[in-house]
Design a protein around this motif. Structure first.
Motif, PDB file in Angstrom:
ATOM      1  N   ASP A 188       0.830  -1.212   0.000  1.00 32.77           N
ATOM      2  CA  ASP A 188       0.000   0.000   0.000  1.00 32.77           C
ATOM      3  C   ASP A 188       0.860   1.255   0.000  1.00 32.77           C
ATOM      4  O   ASP A 188       0.604   2.207  -0.760  1.00 32.77           O
ATOM      5  CB  ASP A 188      -0.927   0.000   1.215  1.00 32.77           C
ATOM      6  CG  ASP A 188      -1.985  -1.100   1.109  1.00 32.77           C
ATOM      7  OD1 ASP A 188      -2.230  -1.559  -0.027  1.00 32.77           O
ATOM      8  OD2 ASP A 188      -2.543  -1.500   2.149  1.00 32.77           O
ATOM      9  N   GLN A 189       1.898   1.273   0.878  1.00 31.99           N
ATOM     10  CA  GLN A 189       2.721   2.480   0.973  1.00 31.99           C
ATOM     11  C   GLN A 189       3.568   2.667  -0.286  1.00 31.99           C
ATOM     12  O   GLN A 189       3.766   3.793  -0.743  1.00 31.99           O
ATOM     13  CB  GLN A 189       3.599   2.407   2.216  1.00 31.99           C
ATOM     14  CG  GLN A 189       2.809   2.380   3.498  1.00 31.99           C
ATOM     15  CD  GLN A 189       3.693   2.448   4.734  1.00 31.99           C
ATOM     16  OE1 GLN A 189       4.778   2.977   4.676  1.00 31.99           O
ATOM     17  NE2 GLN A 189       3.200   1.914   5.834  1.00 31.99           N
ATOM     18  N   LEU A 190       4.056   1.571  -0.866  1.00 30.73           N
ATOM     19  CA  LEU A 190       4.828   1.692  -2.099  1.00 30.73           C
ATOM     20  C   LEU A 190       3.953   2.211  -3.237  1.00 30.73           C
ATOM     21  O   LEU A 190       4.357   3.072  -4.022  1.00 30.73           O
ATOM     22  CB  LEU A 190       5.430   0.329  -2.455  1.00 30.73           C
ATOM     23  CG  LEU A 190       6.251   0.261  -3.732  1.00 30.73           C
ATOM     24  CD1 LEU A 190       7.427   1.224  -3.662  1.00 30.73           C
ATOM     25  CD2 LEU A 190       6.745  -1.153  -3.991  1.00 30.73           C
ATOM     26  N   ARG A 191       2.700   1.694  -3.315  1.00 26.73           N
ATOM     27  CA  ARG A 191       1.775   2.165  -4.349  1.00 26.73           C
ATOM     28  C   ARG A 191       1.445   3.638  -4.126  1.00 26.73           C
ATOM     29  O   ARG A 191       1.296   4.409  -5.077  1.00 26.73           O
ATOM     30  CB  ARG A 191       0.512   1.314  -4.314  1.00 26.73           C
ATOM     31  CG  ARG A 191      -0.311   1.387  -5.609  1.00 26.73           C
ATOM     32  CD  ARG A 191      -1.510   0.463  -5.515  1.00 26.73           C
ATOM     33  NE  ARG A 191      -1.088  -0.870  -5.095  1.00 26.73           N
ATOM     34  CZ  ARG A 191      -1.866  -1.709  -4.435  1.00 26.73           C
ATOM     35  NH1 ARG A 191      -3.103  -1.351  -4.112  1.00 26.73           N
ATOM     36  NH2 ARG A 191      -1.411  -2.902  -4.065  1.00 26.73           N
ATOM     37  N   GLN A 192       1.344   4.042  -2.874  1.00 26.24           N
ATOM     38  CA  GLN A 192       1.060   5.445  -2.565  1.00 26.24           C
ATOM     39  C   GLN A 192       2.189   6.346  -3.064  1.00 26.24           C
ATOM     40  O   GLN A 192       1.944   7.384  -3.691  1.00 26.24           O
ATOM     41  CB  GLN A 192       0.890   5.591  -1.054  1.00 26.24           C
ATOM     42  CG  GLN A 192       0.731   7.035  -0.598  1.00 26.24           C
ATOM     43  CD  GLN A 192       0.753   7.142   0.922  1.00 26.24           C
ATOM     44  OE1 GLN A 192       0.725   6.133   1.602  1.00 26.24           O
ATOM     45  NE2 GLN A 192       0.807   8.357   1.424  1.00 26.24           N
ATOM     46  N   ALA A 193       3.452   5.939  -2.825  1.00 30.28           N
ATOM     47  CA  ALA A 193       4.584   6.756  -3.280  1.00 30.28           C
ATOM     48  C   ALA A 193       4.632   6.831  -4.800  1.00 30.28           C
ATOM     49  O   ALA A 193       4.850   7.898  -5.389  1.00 30.28           O
ATOM     50  CB  ALA A 193       5.884   6.170  -2.726  1.00 30.28           C
ATOM     51  N   LEU A 194       4.415   5.670  -5.479  1.00 33.73           N
ATOM     52  CA  LEU A 194       4.445   5.657  -6.951  1.00 33.73           C
ATOM     53  C   LEU A 194       3.302   6.503  -7.511  1.00 33.73           C
ATOM     54  O   LEU A 194       3.460   7.187  -8.535  1.00 33.73           O
ATOM     55  CB  LEU A 194       4.361   4.227  -7.447  1.00 33.73           C
ATOM     56  CG  LEU A 194       5.563   3.315  -7.095  1.00 33.73           C
ATOM     57  CD1 LEU A 194       5.303   1.897  -7.544  1.00 33.73           C
ATOM     58  CD2 LEU A 194       6.831   3.842  -7.742  1.00 33.73           C
ATOM     59  N   SER A 195       2.103   6.459  -6.864  1.00 36.05           N
ATOM     60  CA  SER A 195       0.962   7.257  -7.342  1.00 36.05           C
ATOM     61  C   SER A 195       1.276   8.749  -7.278  1.00 36.05           C
ATOM     62  O   SER A 195       0.934   9.511  -8.195  1.00 36.05           O
ATOM     63  CB  SER A 195      -0.275   6.941  -6.505  1.00 36.05           C
ATOM     64  OG  SER A 195      -0.653   5.584  -6.662  1.00 36.05           O
ATOM     65  N   ASN A 196       1.940   9.189  -6.182  1.00 37.80           N
ATOM     66  CA  ASN A 196       2.284  10.611  -6.060  1.00 37.80           C
ATOM     67  C   ASN A 196       3.222  11.049  -7.187  1.00 37.80           C
ATOM     68  O   ASN A 196       3.082  12.133  -7.757  1.00 37.80           O
ATOM     69  CB  ASN A 196       2.934  10.875  -4.715  1.00 37.80           C
ATOM     70  CG  ASN A 196       1.946  10.792  -3.568  1.00 37.80           C
ATOM     71  OD1 ASN A 196       0.746  10.762  -3.777  1.00 37.80           O
ATOM     72  ND2 ASN A 196       2.445  10.749  -2.335  1.00 37.80           N
ATOM     73  N   ILE A 197       4.212  10.184  -7.484  1.00 35.64           N
ATOM     74  CA  ILE A 197       5.178  10.541  -8.541  1.00 35.64           C
ATOM     75  C   ILE A 197       4.509  10.537  -9.909  1.00 35.64           C
ATOM     76  O   ILE A 197       4.716  11.439 -10.744  1.00 35.64           O
ATOM     77  CB  ILE A 197       6.359   9.563  -8.495  1.00 35.64           C
ATOM     78  CG1 ILE A 197       7.081   9.685  -7.144  1.00 35.64           C
ATOM     79  CG2 ILE A 197       7.332   9.836  -9.621  1.00 35.64           C
ATOM     80  CD1 ILE A 197       8.118   8.618  -6.898  1.00 35.64           C
ATOM     81  N   LEU A 198       3.653   9.529 -10.201  1.00 26.48           N
ATOM     82  CA  LEU A 198       2.952   9.470 -11.490  1.00 26.48           C
ATOM     83  C   LEU A 198       1.988  10.657 -11.638  1.00 26.48           C
ATOM     84  O   LEU A 198       1.838  11.207 -12.738  1.00 26.48           O
ATOM     85  CB  LEU A 198       2.197   8.143 -11.599  1.00 26.48           C
ATOM     86  CG  LEU A 198       3.060   6.894 -11.797  1.00 26.48           C
ATOM     87  CD1 LEU A 198       2.209   5.644 -11.661  1.00 26.48           C
ATOM     88  CD2 LEU A 198       3.742   6.921 -13.153  1.00 26.48           C
ATOM     89  N   LEU A 199       1.316  11.017 -10.536  1.00 26.76           N
ATOM     90  CA  LEU A 199       0.403  12.150 -10.589  1.00 26.76           C
ATOM     91  C   LEU A 199       1.145  13.428 -10.987  1.00 26.76           C
ATOM     92  O   LEU A 199       0.668  14.213 -11.823  1.00 26.76           O
ATOM     93  CB  LEU A 199      -0.279  12.322  -9.228  1.00 26.76           C
ATOM     94  CG  LEU A 199      -1.225  13.513  -9.102  1.00 26.76           C
ATOM     95  CD1 LEU A 199      -2.376  13.418 -10.102  1.00 26.76           C
ATOM     96  CD2 LEU A 199      -1.766  13.622  -7.678  1.00 26.76           C
ATOM     97  N   ASN A 200       2.330  13.656 -10.406  1.00 29.94           N
ATOM     98  CA  ASN A 200       3.119  14.838 -10.767  1.00 29.94           C
ATOM     99  C   ASN A 200       3.498  14.810 -12.242  1.00 29.94           C
ATOM    100  O   ASN A 200       3.480  15.838 -12.940  1.00 29.94           O
ATOM    101  CB  ASN A 200       4.376  14.911  -9.903  1.00 29.94           C
ATOM    102  CG  ASN A 200       4.081  15.427  -8.507  1.00 29.94           C
ATOM    103  OD1 ASN A 200       2.991  15.895  -8.234  1.00 29.94           O
ATOM    104  ND2 ASN A 200       5.052  15.335  -7.621  1.00 29.94           N
ATOM    105  N   ALA A 201       3.874  13.607 -12.750  1.00 28.56           N
ATOM    106  CA  ALA A 201       4.278  13.506 -14.150  1.00 28.56           C
ATOM    107  C   ALA A 201       3.110  13.802 -15.091  1.00 28.56           C
ATOM    108  O   ALA A 201       3.250  14.528 -16.087  1.00 28.56           O
ATOM    109  CB  ALA A 201       4.846  12.105 -14.415  1.00 28.56           C
ATOM    110  N   VAL A 202       1.918  13.217 -14.796  1.00 33.23           N
ATOM    111  CA  VAL A 202       0.752  13.434 -15.669  1.00 33.23           C
ATOM    112  C   VAL A 202       0.319  14.902 -15.608  1.00 33.23           C
ATOM    113  O   VAL A 202      -0.017  15.509 -16.630  1.00 33.23           O
ATOM    114  CB  VAL A 202      -0.386  12.492 -15.234  1.00 33.23           C
ATOM    115  CG1 VAL A 202      -1.662  12.814 -16.008  1.00 33.23           C
ATOM    116  CG2 VAL A 202       0.017  11.042 -15.466  1.00 33.23           C
ATOM    117  N   GLN A 203       0.320  15.491 -14.413  1.00 29.56           N
ATOM    118  CA  GLN A 203      -0.062  16.899 -14.305  1.00 29.56           C
ATOM    119  C   GLN A 203       0.930  17.802 -15.020  1.00 29.56           C
ATOM    120  O   GLN A 203       0.540  18.831 -15.577  1.00 29.56           O
ATOM    121  CB  GLN A 203      -0.171  17.297 -12.830  1.00 29.56           C
ATOM    122  CG  GLN A 203      -1.367  16.682 -12.114  1.00 29.56           C
ATOM    123  CD  GLN A 203      -1.435  17.065 -10.648  1.00 29.56           C
ATOM    124  OE1 GLN A 203      -0.459  17.558 -10.095  1.00 29.56           O
ATOM    125  NE2 GLN A 203      -2.590  16.821 -10.021  1.00 29.56           N
TER     126      GLN A 203
END
Length: 837
Positions: A711-726
């Protein structure tokens, strides 16, 4: 002249100088004497050792030569038996029978061995009374010896067994029933037969159970009539002690000196004192006396049980050693010449006794001469001593009269001149004392002025807690200007509580009990410390926050204090000083700073929780809206499953921020496929925003596993992907790459956005820092992602070129399950990534 209080020196001090002179003369004479005697003794001992050692070496060499000849003669006699034509002819016949009838011959040999072992009379007679046995008996008794050859009776008696074997090692003839029938597997038979080539083989000393004694053996191959190959082996087993004793025991010198024979293992073969077969008592002595060349050595022991130093001569038996076990290095025999230490070193001890007597006589003569010379020197020195005592008391009225014509007479004249000068000097001494007194008074007043100018209270305290001095700042702070106290006590000036009074008393007692040379005490003392619960948000400003702080509360004021030592006057003990510094305002400012830090930390914590809950909350809202419009029950269940996952993720985020996740982190970690979590993070992101216009390129190394919380690893990857898409505003190329190199797994997330300005790269991970517009981001996404990644042993960094895009590189310690080298598979997708159940 004014009389002084100097006590007269003891008259016995004159004997000290005399003693020193006598001792000095003794040392001057005795040291060269002892050195000379020691050198003479050392040289004499060395020469005696060398003479004895060379004599022992020569004796050992001669004994080795004689024993070599003795063994050589025995080898020659054995060789004549082995070359007898009748014995060779009979063994050739046996060889031909064995070769022509191998099967029947083996059976017959096995039957004959059984009968020999059971002492069958017919078989015993066949072997001990056949023609070969008759020839052996004739050679044994000397009937077939060469003309003029005399076989010593001791050689005949030392032979315990004499027998012949055929090419199979079977017993062909023997003088007695002691030999074994089958000898083909023994070391001596293999060594002598030597695969049919044949060679002489002398066996080392060993205990033979059949002969019931320590023996050695001579094994000689019996060659065929053409001298081409061996047709049998002749073996003679000889009693080692009986064989060598006549040659070694008669060699005696002195009362204990003798020659013995040993092998390279230190086993005694022949010795007049030690029994055959025992080892030398000192194992470290063996390598010293068994080299290849004759010689002698200073040994630490004598090899006969004594532990005193000894001289030992030795020499190898070269011809015999060359055939012992077939190797000169591993098997060799040596003569050993020895004499007891008491007898050997008797002349050296006699020499030492005479040298000691001579040294004592010389010391007595030197002491007598030294006493006479010292007396001539000490007498005028004693007169000078008495004159010096009189000068010290101011009582010297007559001049010193010494007539020696040397430096002592000159020294007496100097004493007289010094006495006259002292009389003149004492006249002006009173004026100088007055000037010094005025100077001391000036220094005392200057010191008081300096202390009064110091803006902090300073107190000087005596041993009985009496305050002996207070500077002007202290008098004003504690209202002592109008006090009637003549010699106030410390706690009359400082109104402290009981506990603080006890603390100050302990510190004061510890300071006054120390040696004056010790450095002054600081602000800390030894005291009982109890752990104190502290606010985790309160910053620790310095080490004193937890340790004992030297502080005193006096009314509304808080003072920090420090001790120092003050040197006392001559004849008086040292005193202790106390410096007080008012820290009331400083403490208030520190409390305000701590409260401000608490407020700031709570703000960061609250903002972080809100940021991390927004992403899964938006996912839940989006999926809830999709369920309202979804008619397919299976797809609705899939959406509901995703809502549950988002809810669990929110619970995990709350546990993490409240400290629960930290305590349970060891239980939550598991083996996580990195590529799967990357795809799930992308699928989660697709639920809350439109990424259909993105081109997604995946280059995965395969099944790359790391040890983390999913869960925590997915949370960190989601934050980084969100920044890239934005950053790409939903359009562009998003490249996802995983690489495994050695023990490190790396994930690279690359976008084709505008990039990050160079001046912002160093602050990109700071809390609340963002390059987005107002209301687009909180500035905590990358901060939280870095905290999670580092918690699992990883690291994160950003590489960006303005105008070309940004790459986020994440590295983890690879799990052992992952392969060190995998094929990389790449796929490109330009469709929207759907949520996975």
């Amino acid at each position: 002249m004014k009389a002084s209080s100097v006590e007269p020196a003891s008259s016995t001090r004159g004997w000290r100088l005399r003693t020193k002179l006598i001792v000095s003369m003794l040392l001057v004479g005795i040291v060269p004497l002892l050195v000379g005697l020691g050198m003479a003794f050392w040289q004499g001992s060395r020469e005696i050792n060398e003479v004895s050692g060379e004599s022992f070496k020569a004796l050992a060499t001669e004994a080795a030569r004689k024993l070599d000849i003795l063994i050589g003669d025995e080898i020659s006699r054995t060789a004549r038996i082995a070359s007898d034509p009748l014995i060779i002819k009979e063994l050739e016949r046996r060889r031909d029978v064995v070769q022509n009838q191998s099967a029947s011959a083996a059976t017959a040999a096995e039957d004959q061995r059984a009968k020999w072992d059971s002492a069958d009379p017919v078989t015993v007679k066949t072997i001990t009374e056949n023609p070969i046995a008759g020839l052996l008996h004739e050679y044994y008794t000397g009937a077939r010896s060469e003309p003029g050859e005399i076989i010593p009776q001791v050689v005949r008696g030392a032979t315990k067994m004499l027998f012949v074997t055929d090419v199979q090692g079977h017993l062909a003839a023997a003088l007695t029933t002691k030999p074994k029938f089958d000898n083909g597997g023994t070391a001596w038979w293999k060594g002598a037969y030597n695969k049919g080539v044949g060679q002489l083989y002398i066996e080392d000393v060993y205990f033979d159970n059949l002969a019931d004694t320590y023996v050695f053996s001579i094994s000689m191959p019996i060659m065929d009539s053409l001298r081409y190959e061996a047709v049998g082996v002749l073996r003679r087993v000889i009693d080692a002690k009986e064989f060598f004793a006549p040659s070694t025991h008669p060699i005696r010198f002195g009362k204990t000196g003798h020659v013995m024979l040993i092998d390279s293992r230190g086993i005694v073969i022949s010795c007049p004192i030690l029994p055959t077969g025992v080892s030398l008592s000192d194992a470290s002595l063996v390598p010293l006396v068994t080299p290849r060349q004759p010689g002698w050595t200073d040994a630490p022991s004598d090899g006969h049980g004594g532990r005193s130093a000894s001289i030992i001569g030795f020499a190898p038996l070269p011809e015999t050693s060359r055939n012992t076990n077939g190797s000169l290095e591993l098997g060799s025999w040596h003569t050993f010449v020895w004499q007891s230490s008491d007898e050997l070193f008797g002349p050296i001890r006699h020499l030492l006794t005479w040298m000691t007597v001579f040294a004592l006589i010389a010391m007595a003569l030197l002491a007598t001469l030294g006493y006479l010379a010292a007396t001539r020197i000490v007498t005028p020195v004693r007169q000078l001593q008495q004159a010096a005592q009189s000068i010290g008391r101011g009582e010297l009225r007559q001049t010193i009269q010494i007539k020696t014509g040397d430096e002592l007479e000159t020294l007496a004249e100097e004493f007289n001149r010094m006495n006259r000068q002292l009389e003149a000097a004492f006249a002006g001494l009173t004026d100088q004392v007055t000037l010094k007194t005025q100077e001391v008074q000036y220094l005392r007043e200057s010191t008081d002025q300096i202390l009064d100018a110091v803006p902090t209270p300073i107190l000087i305290i005596g041993d009985d807690e009496s305050v002996q001095y207070v500077n002007r700042t202290g008098r004003e702070a504690f209202d002592l200007a109008n006090s009637d106290l003549k010699s106030p006590r410390l706690f009359e000036i400082l109104p402290l509580g009981t506990s603080q009074q006890q603390q100050i008393r302990r510190e004061l007692l510890g300071l006054t009990a120390r040696a004056p040379a010790e450095p002054a005490a600081g602000t800390e003392t030894e005291s009982d410390t109890t752990p104190v619960l502290r606010d985790p948000l309160a910053p620790q400003l310095n080490q004193d926050a937890e340790d004992h702080r030297a502080e005193l509360q006096l009314g509304d004021h808080l003072y920090r204090y420090q001790w120092f030592r003050v040197s006392g006057r001559p004849g008086e003990a040292d005193r202790v000083g106390l410096v007080l510094r008012d820290t009331t305002e400083e403490s208030r400012m520190q409390e305000n700073l701590i409260q401000a830090e608490k407020s700031g930390s709570l703000g960061i914590l609250t903002a972080g929780i809100g940021h991390e809950l927004n992403n899964p909350l938006f996912g839940i809202l989006g999926l809830g809206e999709a369920i309202q419009e979804e008619g397919d029950l299976g797809r609705a269940k899939s959406y509901a499953h995703d809502i549950v996952q988002h809810g669990r993720r929110m619970a995990s985020i709350i546990r993490d921020f409240t400290g629960v996740a930290t305590r349970e982190s060891s239980d939550q970690r598991q083996t996580v496929p990195l590529e799967r979590e990357l795809d799930l993070a992308l699928a989660t992101l697709a639920v809350g925003m439109d990424i259909s216009a993105l081109t997604i390129e995946r280059c995965y190394a395969g099944d790359t596993c790391v040890n983390a919380s999913p869960d925590q690893l997915r949370q960190a990857l989601s934050n980084i992907l969100l920044n890239a898409v934005q950053a790409m505003r939903g359009r562009g190329l998003l490249r996802l790459t995983t690489v495994t190199t050695g023990a490190t797994a790396s994930v690279t997330i690359t976008d084709s956005g505008p990039g990050i300005p160079k001046q912002h790269l160093s602050k990109i991970f700071d809390p609340f820092f963002t390059t987005k517009g107002q209301g687009e981001g909180s500035g905590l996404g990358l901060t939280v992602a870095r905290r999670i990644i580092r918690k699992f042993g990883g690291d994160i960094r950003l590489e960006s070129v303005e105008g070309q895009g940004t790459s986020c590189v994440i590295s983890f310690p690879v799990h052992p399950r992952s392969a060190s080298s995998k094929e990389v598979s790449c796929t490109v997708s330009d469709t929207r990534v759907m949520s996975q159940p």
